[in-house]
Design a protein around this motif. Structure first.
Motif, PDB file in Angstrom:
ATOM      1  N   LEU A 243       0.818  -1.212   0.000  1.00 16.07           N
ATOM      2  CA  LEU A 243       0.000   0.000   0.000  1.00 16.07           C
ATOM      3  C   LEU A 243       0.855   1.267   0.000  1.00 16.07           C
ATOM      4  CD1 LEU A 243      -2.945  -0.919   2.400  1.00 16.07           C
ATOM      5  CD2 LEU A 243      -2.935  -0.838  -0.091  1.00 16.07           C
ATOM      6  N   THR A 244       2.025   1.216   0.610  1.00 19.69           N
ATOM      7  CA  THR A 244       2.944   2.358   0.518  1.00 19.69           C
ATOM      8  C   THR A 244       3.333   2.599  -0.932  1.00 19.69           C
ATOM      9  OG1 THR A 244       3.824   1.947   2.732  1.00 19.69           O
ATOM     10  CG2 THR A 244       5.182   3.257   1.242  1.00 19.69           C
ATOM     11  N   PHE A 245       3.633   1.528  -1.636  1.00 20.96           N
ATOM     12  CA  PHE A 245       3.962   1.646  -3.057  1.00 20.96           C
ATOM     13  C   PHE A 245       2.761   2.159  -3.853  1.00 20.96           C
ATOM     14  CE2 PHE A 245       3.928  -0.518  -7.244  1.00 20.96           C
ATOM     15  CZ  PHE A 245       4.950   0.209  -7.833  1.00 20.96           C
ATOM     16  N   VAL A 246       1.572   1.661  -3.550  1.00 23.14           N
ATOM     17  CA  VAL A 246       0.360   2.126  -4.230  1.00 23.14           C
ATOM     18  C   VAL A 246       0.156   3.617  -3.979  1.00 23.14           C
ATOM     19  CG1 VAL A 246      -2.166   1.938  -4.262  1.00 23.14           C
ATOM     20  CG2 VAL A 246      -0.763  -0.129  -4.284  1.00 23.14           C
ATOM     21  N   GLY A 247       0.385   4.053  -2.744  1.00 23.03           N
ATOM     22  CA  GLY A 247       0.235   5.472  -2.433  1.00 23.03           C
ATOM     23  C   GLY A 247       1.202   6.339  -3.224  1.00 23.03           C
ATOM     24  N   LEU A 248       2.442   5.900  -3.368  1.00 23.92           N
ATOM     25  CA  LEU A 248       3.414   6.653  -4.165  1.00 23.92           C
ATOM     26  C   LEU A 248       3.027   6.659  -5.640  1.00 23.92           C
ATOM     27  CD1 LEU A 248       6.678   5.390  -2.430  1.00 23.92           C
ATOM     28  CD2 LEU A 248       5.665   7.664  -2.246  1.00 23.92           C
ATOM     29  N   THR A 249       2.473   5.554  -6.107  1.00 20.29           N
ATOM     30  CA  THR A 249       1.993   5.503  -7.492  1.00 20.29           C
ATOM     31  C   THR A 249       0.802   6.432  -7.688  1.00 20.29           C
ATOM     32  OG1 THR A 249       2.728   3.205  -7.667  1.00 20.29           O
ATOM     33  CG2 THR A 249       1.164   3.977  -9.326  1.00 20.29           C
ATOM     34  N   PHE A 250      -0.041   6.558  -6.669  1.00 19.26           N
ATOM     35  CA  PHE A 250      -1.163   7.496  -6.734  1.00 19.26           C
ATOM     36  C   PHE A 250      -0.665   8.924  -6.937  1.00 19.26           C
ATOM     37  CE2 PHE A 250      -3.845  10.462  -4.263  1.00 19.26           C
ATOM     38  CZ  PHE A 250      -4.979  10.436  -5.062  1.00 19.26           C
ATOM     39  N   VAL A 251       0.397   9.294  -6.227  1.00 19.59           N
ATOM     40  CA  VAL A 251       0.967  10.630  -6.426  1.00 19.59           C
ATOM     41  C   VAL A 251       1.458  10.785  -7.854  1.00 19.59           C
ATOM     42  CG1 VAL A 251       2.784  12.224  -5.700  1.00 19.59           C
ATOM     43  CG2 VAL A 251       1.586  10.835  -3.991  1.00 19.59           C
ATOM     44  N   LEU A 252       2.123   9.768  -8.368  1.00 18.09           N
ATOM     45  CA  LEU A 252       2.587   9.806  -9.754  1.00 18.09           C
ATOM     46  C   LEU A 252       1.421   9.982 -10.715  1.00 18.09           C
ATOM     47  CD1 LEU A 252       5.320   9.296 -11.401  1.00 18.09           C
ATOM     48  CD2 LEU A 252       4.435   6.983 -11.737  1.00 18.09           C
ATOM     49  N   ALA A 253       0.309   9.288 -10.443  1.00 16.85           N
ATOM     50  CA  ALA A 253      -0.870   9.408 -11.295  1.00 16.85           C
ATOM     51  C   ALA A 253      -1.490  10.796 -11.209  1.00 16.85           C
ATOM     52  CB  ALA A 253      -1.904   8.339 -10.923  1.00 16.85           C
ATOM     53  N   VAL A 254      -1.504  11.379 -10.008  1.00 18.46           N
ATOM     54  CA  VAL A 254      -2.034  12.742  -9.845  1.00 18.46           C
ATOM     55  C   VAL A 254      -1.197  13.727 -10.649  1.00 18.46           C
ATOM     56  CG1 VAL A 254      -2.357  14.626  -8.201  1.00 18.46           C
ATOM     57  CG2 VAL A 254      -3.143  12.327  -7.625  1.00 18.46           C
ATOM     58  N   LEU A 255       0.129  13.559 -10.623  1.00 16.30           N
ATOM     59  CA  LEU A 255       0.993  14.421 -11.423  1.00 16.30           C
ATOM     60  C   LEU A 255       0.693  14.255 -12.910  1.00 16.30           C
ATOM     61  CD1 LEU A 255       2.528  14.823  -8.720  1.00 16.30           C
ATOM     62  CD2 LEU A 255       4.659  14.610 -10.014  1.00 16.30           C
ATOM     63  N   SER A 256       0.565  13.018 -13.344  1.00 15.61           N
ATOM     64  CA  SER A 256       0.311  12.758 -14.771  1.00 15.61           C
ATOM     65  C   SER A 256      -1.022  13.345 -15.217  1.00 15.61           C
ATOM     66  CB  SER A 256       0.328  11.248 -15.039  1.00 15.61           C
ATOM     67  OG  SER A 256       1.577  10.690 -14.717  1.00 15.61           O
ATOM     68  N   MET A 257      -2.028  13.300 -14.334  1.00 19.81           N
ATOM     69  CA  MET A 257      -3.352  13.794 -14.691  1.00 19.81           C
ATOM     70  C   MET A 257      -3.387  15.308 -14.864  1.00 19.81           C
ATOM     71  SD  MET A 257      -5.549  11.405 -15.144  1.00 19.81           S
ATOM     72  CE  MET A 257      -7.000  12.451 -15.116  1.00 19.81           C
ATOM     73  N   GLN A 258      -2.365  16.010 -14.414  1.00 22.82           N
ATOM     74  CA  GLN A 258      -2.346  17.464 -14.575  1.00 22.82           C
ATOM     75  C   GLN A 258      -2.403  17.861 -16.046  1.00 22.82           C
ATOM     76  OE1 GLN A 258      -2.354  19.576 -11.766  1.00 22.82           O
ATOM     77  NE2 GLN A 258      -2.571  17.599 -10.724  1.00 22.82           N
ATOM     78  N   THR A 259      -1.819  17.040 -16.907  1.00 22.40           N
ATOM     79  CA  THR A 259      -1.744  17.410 -18.321  1.00 22.40           C
ATOM     80  C   THR A 259      -3.114  17.436 -18.983  1.00 22.40           C
ATOM     81  OG1 THR A 259      -1.333  15.100 -18.927  1.00 22.40           O
ATOM     82  CG2 THR A 259       0.583  16.495 -18.542  1.00 22.40           C
ATOM     83  N   SER A 260      -4.031  16.616 -18.518  1.00 28.62           N
ATOM     84  CA  SER A 260      -5.347  16.553 -19.166  1.00 28.62           C
ATOM     85  C   SER A 260      -6.441  17.248 -18.364  1.00 28.62           C
ATOM     86  CB  SER A 260      -5.753  15.083 -19.390  1.00 28.62           C
ATOM     87  OG  SER A 260      -5.805  14.383 -18.161  1.00 28.62           O
TER      88      SER A 260
END
Length: 445
Positions: A243-260
């Motif tokens: 879940l720690t890894f999932v949480g860090l991936t969630f942050v990565l996804a939030v960053l990626s979603m900024q473009t759209s």
């Protein structure tokens, strides 16, 4: 060996034939998955829905996706990878045809939610099948190729969708259904079931393996035996390292979603046209299509958590630069930086996700992992819109800072993750050895 041949071998060599059929299925599926990109436009232009109602229907599709990844993970482990992929794709094709022919808005909303469910179901099955098929040393290149196929397919879908939408919305849905059927055909024809029986973890690895795995092993010592708990979805939802890894991936996804989600608003506030936004997005897609195949040679010699920290840091830098952006050139330069970061992150992110999953729970772990993307698609525009409205360009400082925190998180969480992966590998190795020893003890008939 010729340099080009050596490069190809290091990039795509040594992968089983079945992987390439899965890869082709992902490419066909993504290239044809364009109808839902125009769902809101279809509802307002063809069905007379208001913008608010169209937004609710699109939201229903997104909510269905969250349900679909969990359902897909459970079915992947219970039914098998092949069965889940076939059911999801065949059902999607039928629902697309129903959407094309439906006129009542309530029915369209229900169908859209159902499409969201079955659209998301294949993701855990695809990844679990790749993990089943590809040996661990070659998974990085396999996941790199998967990411490349996904983005190449999305680029093709974006081009085809605009042409078909102008010609006929009916054609848009029907061609999407046909591409989905083609993917099901490839899977039915060339992809066997990859789910195999799994073994019980050994006592030597029990201390470091997930708690549910040790709970499923027979107890030893004078303590009274307890009823073994069957591992399931709850195992993934209570695995702290995962879940720690999932949480860090969630942050990565939030960053990626900024473009759209947020970047188009920021560019409009800077007086830039929609075509300028399209150019920034197109640049990112072109970089991935042209450069992703060169990523394995850059990262394979480095530890995965270091690569993820560096890639997340690049994304933080790219979005942080937008604090001072007011011209197209700055946006284009920032896009190069954050796109390189996302390209470097894709293979190790997928591989760590695969490595952390116990073999008998691969589908469920994948489903929890993939929940990060619908969650990010909700959080990024909801909080980001408020942040941009009230903080202006300082929003990008917050985004960049969030990325730097995630980069530091990867450096801290990396060693415990590596110990967990090593424990799981020992567990599987002992299990195979125990099984072989038991088979040797069976007398010949």
């Amino acid at each position: 060996m010729h340099p080009l041949r050596r490069w190809w071998h290091e990039t795509a060599g040594g992968l089983p034939a079945t992987f390439w059929y899965l890869w082709a299925g992902i490419l066909i599926n993504r290239a044809g998955a364009f109808a839902m990109l125009f769902l809101s436009l279809y509802l307002t232009d063809e069905r007379g829905a208001s913008e608010a109602l169209a937004g609710m229907v699109v939201g229903a599709y997104g909510a269905g996706g969250a349900v679909g990844v969990l359902l897909g993970g459970v079915l992947t482990d219970r039914w098998g990878r092949r069965a889940t992929l076939l059911v999801a794709h065949l059902t999607t094709a039928g629902l697309m045809v129903a959407l094309a022919l439906s006129t009542h808005l309530v029915l369209i909303a229900v169908l859209a939610a159902l499409v969201g469910v079955v659209h998301s179901m294949p993701s855990p099955a695809f990844v679990a099948a790749i993990v089943d098929l590809v040996p661990e040393p070659r998974r990085s290149r396999a996941f790199n190729l998967q990411f490349w196929a996904f983005n190449l397919g999305m680029a093709v879908a974006s081009l085809l969708a605009g042409v078909l939408a102008e010609a006929s919305f009916l054609a848009l849905f029907l061609v999407d259904a046909a591409a989905t059927l083609a993917t099901a055909g490839v899977i039915a024809w060339k992809v066997p079931e990859t789910l195999r029986g799994t073994s019980t973890p050994s006592p030597a690895a029990r201390a470091e393996a997930p708690a549910a795995l040790s709970a499923s092993a027979p107890p030893s010592g004078p303590a009274a035996p307890r009823r073994a708990r069957r591992p399931g979805l709850l195992t993934a939802l209570t695995d702290r390292i995962f879940l720690t890894f999932v949480g860090l991936t969630f942050v990565l996804a939030v960053l990626s979603m900024q473009t759209s989600t947020i970047m188009p608003l920021a560019m409009r506030a800077d007086g830039l046209s929609p075509s300028a936004y399209g150019l920034v997005v197109a640049l990112g897609g072109a970089l991935i299509v042209l450069g992703q195949l060169f990523v394995p040679r850059l990262i394979d010699r480095h530890r995965k958590h270091v690569v993820l920290a560096a890639s997340t840091g690049l994304m933080a830098l790219g979005f942080g630069v937008l604090t001072i952006a007011d011209e197209l050139a700055v946006y284009l330069g920032a896009a190069v930086v954050w796109t390189i970061g996302s390209m470097l992150a894709a293979p190790p992110n997928a591989q760590i996700n695969a490595d952390l999953a116990p073999p008998e729970l691969r589908g469920r772990y994948q489903s929890v992992f993939y929940l990060t993307f619908p969650a990010a698609s909700f959080v990024a525009p909801t909080l980001g819109g408020v942040s941009l409205q009230y903080l202006g360009s300082a929003h990008w400082l917050i985004v960049g800072g969030l990325g730097l925190v995630a980069a530091a998180g990867h450096l801290l969480a990396g060693p415990p993750r590596e110990r967990r992966v090593a424990a799981l590998r020992r567990s599987m190795a002992y299990g195979r050895a125990d099984r072989t020893e038991a088979e040797d003890r069976v007398p010949a008939v």
